[in-house]
Motif scaffolding. Structure first.
Motif, PDB file in Angstrom:
ATOM      1  N   VAL A  76       0.840  -1.208   0.000  1.00  0.00           N
ATOM      2  CA  VAL A  76       0.000   0.000   0.000  1.00  0.00           C
ATOM      3  C   VAL A  76       0.872   1.254   0.000  1.00  0.00           C
ATOM      4  O   VAL A  76       0.626   2.188  -0.770  1.00  0.00           O
ATOM      5  CB  VAL A  76      -0.969  -0.008   1.207  1.00  0.00           C
ATOM      6  CG1 VAL A  76      -1.625   1.345   1.401  1.00  0.00           C
ATOM      7  CG2 VAL A  76      -2.028  -1.094   1.031  1.00  0.00           C
ATOM      8  N   LEU A  77       1.898   1.266   0.840  1.00  0.00           N
ATOM      9  CA  LEU A  77       2.775   2.445   0.905  1.00  0.00           C
ATOM     10  C   LEU A  77       3.536   2.679  -0.395  1.00  0.00           C
ATOM     11  O   LEU A  77       3.811   3.817  -0.760  1.00  0.00           O
ATOM     12  CB  LEU A  77       3.770   2.301   2.063  1.00  0.00           C
ATOM     13  CG  LEU A  77       3.192   2.429   3.467  1.00  0.00           C
ATOM     14  CD1 LEU A  77       4.259   2.119   4.506  1.00  0.00           C
ATOM     15  CD2 LEU A  77       2.608   3.815   3.705  1.00  0.00           C
ATOM     16  N   GLY A  78       3.881   1.599  -1.091  1.00  0.00           N
ATOM     17  CA  GLY A  78       4.678   1.744  -2.302  1.00  0.00           C
ATOM     18  C   GLY A  78       3.945   1.402  -3.576  1.00  0.00           C
ATOM     19  O   GLY A  78       4.572   1.061  -4.575  1.00  0.00           O
ATOM     20  N   TRP A  79       2.607   1.480  -3.545  1.00  0.00           N
ATOM     21  CA  TRP A  79       1.808   1.034  -4.689  1.00  0.00           C
ATOM     22  C   TRP A  79       2.215   1.694  -6.002  1.00  0.00           C
ATOM     23  O   TRP A  79       2.275   1.048  -7.041  1.00  0.00           O
ATOM     24  CB  TRP A  79       0.320   1.239  -4.438  1.00  0.00           C
ATOM     25  CG  TRP A  79      -0.513   0.725  -5.569  1.00  0.00           C
ATOM     26  CD1 TRP A  79      -1.300   1.456  -6.407  1.00  0.00           C
ATOM     27  CD2 TRP A  79      -0.617  -0.630  -6.009  1.00  0.00           C
ATOM     28  NE1 TRP A  79      -1.897   0.632  -7.334  1.00  0.00           N
ATOM     29  CE2 TRP A  79      -1.489  -0.657  -7.112  1.00  0.00           C
ATOM     30  CE3 TRP A  79      -0.047  -1.831  -5.590  1.00  0.00           C
ATOM     31  CZ2 TRP A  79      -1.809  -1.830  -7.791  1.00  0.00           C
ATOM     32  CZ3 TRP A  79      -0.372  -2.998  -6.258  1.00  0.00           C
ATOM     33  CH2 TRP A  79      -1.240  -2.977  -7.346  1.00  0.00           C
TER      34      TRP A  79
ATOM     35  N   ALA B  53       4.095 -11.980  -9.123  1.00  0.00           N
ATOM     36  CA  ALA B  53       4.484 -13.395  -9.034  1.00  0.00           C
ATOM     37  C   ALA B  53       4.681 -13.810  -7.575  1.00  0.00           C
ATOM     38  O   ALA B  53       4.239 -14.886  -7.152  1.00  0.00           O
ATOM     39  CB  ALA B  53       5.754 -13.634  -9.841  1.00  0.00           C
ATOM     40  N   LYS B  54       5.322 -12.935  -6.796  1.00  0.00           N
ATOM     41  CA  LYS B  54       5.537 -13.233  -5.379  1.00  0.00           C
ATOM     42  C   LYS B  54       4.206 -13.367  -4.652  1.00  0.00           C
ATOM     43  O   LYS B  54       4.005 -14.299  -3.870  1.00  0.00           O
ATOM     44  CB  LYS B  54       6.379 -12.138  -4.723  1.00  0.00           C
ATOM     45  CG  LYS B  54       6.547 -12.361  -3.225  1.00  0.00           C
ATOM     46  CD  LYS B  54       6.997 -11.116  -2.503  1.00  0.00           C
ATOM     47  CE  LYS B  54       6.952 -11.366  -1.009  1.00  0.00           C
ATOM     48  NZ  LYS B  54       7.093 -10.174  -0.221  1.00  0.00           N
ATOM     49  N   LEU B  55       3.299 -12.441  -4.885  1.00  0.00           N
ATOM     50  CA  LEU B  55       1.997 -12.507  -4.217  1.00  0.00           C
ATOM     51  C   LEU B  55       1.231 -13.772  -4.602  1.00  0.00           C
ATOM     52  O   LEU B  55       0.552 -14.365  -3.768  1.00  0.00           O
ATOM     53  CB  LEU B  55       1.175 -11.256  -4.521  1.00  0.00           C
ATOM     54  CG  LEU B  55       1.661  -9.981  -3.837  1.00  0.00           C
ATOM     55  CD1 LEU B  55       0.884  -8.767  -4.337  1.00  0.00           C
ATOM     56  CD2 LEU B  55       1.571 -10.095  -2.327  1.00  0.00           C
TER      57      LEU B  55
ATOM     58  N   LYS C 214      14.551  -9.737  -8.666  1.00  0.00           N
ATOM     59  CA  LYS C 214      13.510  -9.001  -9.405  1.00  0.00           C
ATOM     60  C   LYS C 214      13.662  -9.245 -10.912  1.00  0.00           C
ATOM     61  O   LYS C 214      13.910  -8.313 -11.691  1.00  0.00           O
ATOM     62  CB  LYS C 214      13.556  -7.514  -9.094  1.00  0.00           C
ATOM     63  CG  LYS C 214      13.227  -7.184  -7.658  1.00  0.00           C
ATOM     64  CD  LYS C 214      13.361  -5.698  -7.389  1.00  0.00           C
ATOM     65  CE  LYS C 214      13.018  -5.307  -5.980  1.00  0.00           C
ATOM     66  NZ  LYS C 214      13.776  -5.878  -4.913  1.00  0.00           N
ATOM     67  N   PRO C 215      13.498 -10.518 -11.331  1.00  0.00           N
ATOM     68  CA  PRO C 215      13.783 -10.857 -12.725  1.00  0.00           C
ATOM     69  C   PRO C 215      12.831 -10.245 -13.754  1.00  0.00           C
ATOM     70  O   PRO C 215      13.153 -10.209 -14.930  1.00  0.00           O
ATOM     71  CB  PRO C 215      13.670 -12.390 -12.734  1.00  0.00           C
ATOM     72  CG  PRO C 215      12.809 -12.721 -11.571  1.00  0.00           C
ATOM     73  CD  PRO C 215      13.064 -11.654 -10.555  1.00  0.00           C
TER      74      PRO C 215
ATOM     75  N   SER D 273       3.448  -1.873 -11.218  1.00  0.00           N
ATOM     76  CA  SER D 273       3.864  -2.318 -12.545  1.00  0.00           C
ATOM     77  C   SER D 273       5.020  -3.321 -12.503  1.00  0.00           C
ATOM     78  O   SER D 273       5.550  -3.677 -13.546  1.00  0.00           O
ATOM     79  CB  SER D 273       4.267  -1.108 -13.393  1.00  0.00           C
ATOM     80  OG  SER D 273       5.383  -0.466 -12.806  1.00  0.00           O
ATOM     81  N   GLN D 274       5.378  -3.774 -11.324  1.00  0.00           N
ATOM     82  CA  GLN D 274       6.513  -4.683 -11.201  1.00  0.00           C
ATOM     83  C   GLN D 274       6.033  -6.136 -11.149  1.00  0.00           C
ATOM     84  O   GLN D 274       5.414  -6.570 -10.178  1.00  0.00           O
ATOM     85  CB  GLN D 274       7.351  -4.321  -9.978  1.00  0.00           C
ATOM     86  CG  GLN D 274       7.965  -2.930 -10.134  1.00  0.00           C
ATOM     87  CD  GLN D 274       8.918  -2.580  -9.019  1.00  0.00           C
ATOM     88  OE1 GLN D 274       9.178  -3.361  -8.123  1.00  0.00           O
ATOM     89  NE2 GLN D 274       9.452  -1.375  -9.086  1.00  0.00           N
TER      90      GLN D 274
END
Length: 144
Positions: free
Chosen positions: A73-76, A87-89, A142-143, A81-82
């Motif tokens: 939320v803080l860095g949305w 993928a991590k989520l 962060k591929p 766009s990453q």
């Protein structure tokens, strides 16, 4: 990012480590539970599994999600766009499903310790290893 962002990240990592420690140990207890033949051992494993699942694993999962979502939320604006984060989520959702399966199996083992073999539990125990490796690579490298 706010000044306290790194504090949130630190607590996210701490809770994730606790979650993974429990998620690695609980299925190992399932192995021993399935191999136990006497009622006293089976009851002991049931108590250990319940305390680990309810007292450590579930609170650690909740904290991991809470701190992780707080960071998102803080860095949305940066994260949206990453692809690595998406993928991590996805992997964390799947890991949460694994967590739920552990809770389901824990209850099944209380009623019938031999409903699955210790070999099944040994293989089941390996699943979160793949999630951990992939998640760490996604976050660090962060591929995409």
């Amino acid at each position: 990012m706010p000044d306290y962002f790194n504090w949130i990240k630190a607590w996210h990592i701490i809770s994730m480590v606790c979650w993974f420690a429990a998620i690695f140990y609980l299925p190992r207890l399932f192995v021993y539970h399935a191999m136990s033949e006497d009622k006293i051992s089976q009851e002991r494993f049931a108590v250990m599994e319940r305390k680990l699942y309810r007292g450590i694993m579930t609170p650690a999962m909740i904290a991991t999600w809470a701190f992780g979502l707080w960071m998102v939320v803080l860095g949305w604006d940066v994260y949206k766009s990453q692809g690595w984060l998406h993928a991590k989520l996805t992997l964390v959702v799947l890991l949460s499903a694994y967590h739920g399966a552990c809770g389901f199996y824990r209850k099944k083992l209380m009623d019938n310790p031999q409903f699955k073999s210790h070999v099944f539990w040994r293989w089941f125990n390996e699943i979160p290893v793949f999630a951990l490796v992939a998640i760490v690579i996604l976050v660090v490298v962060k591929p995409f």
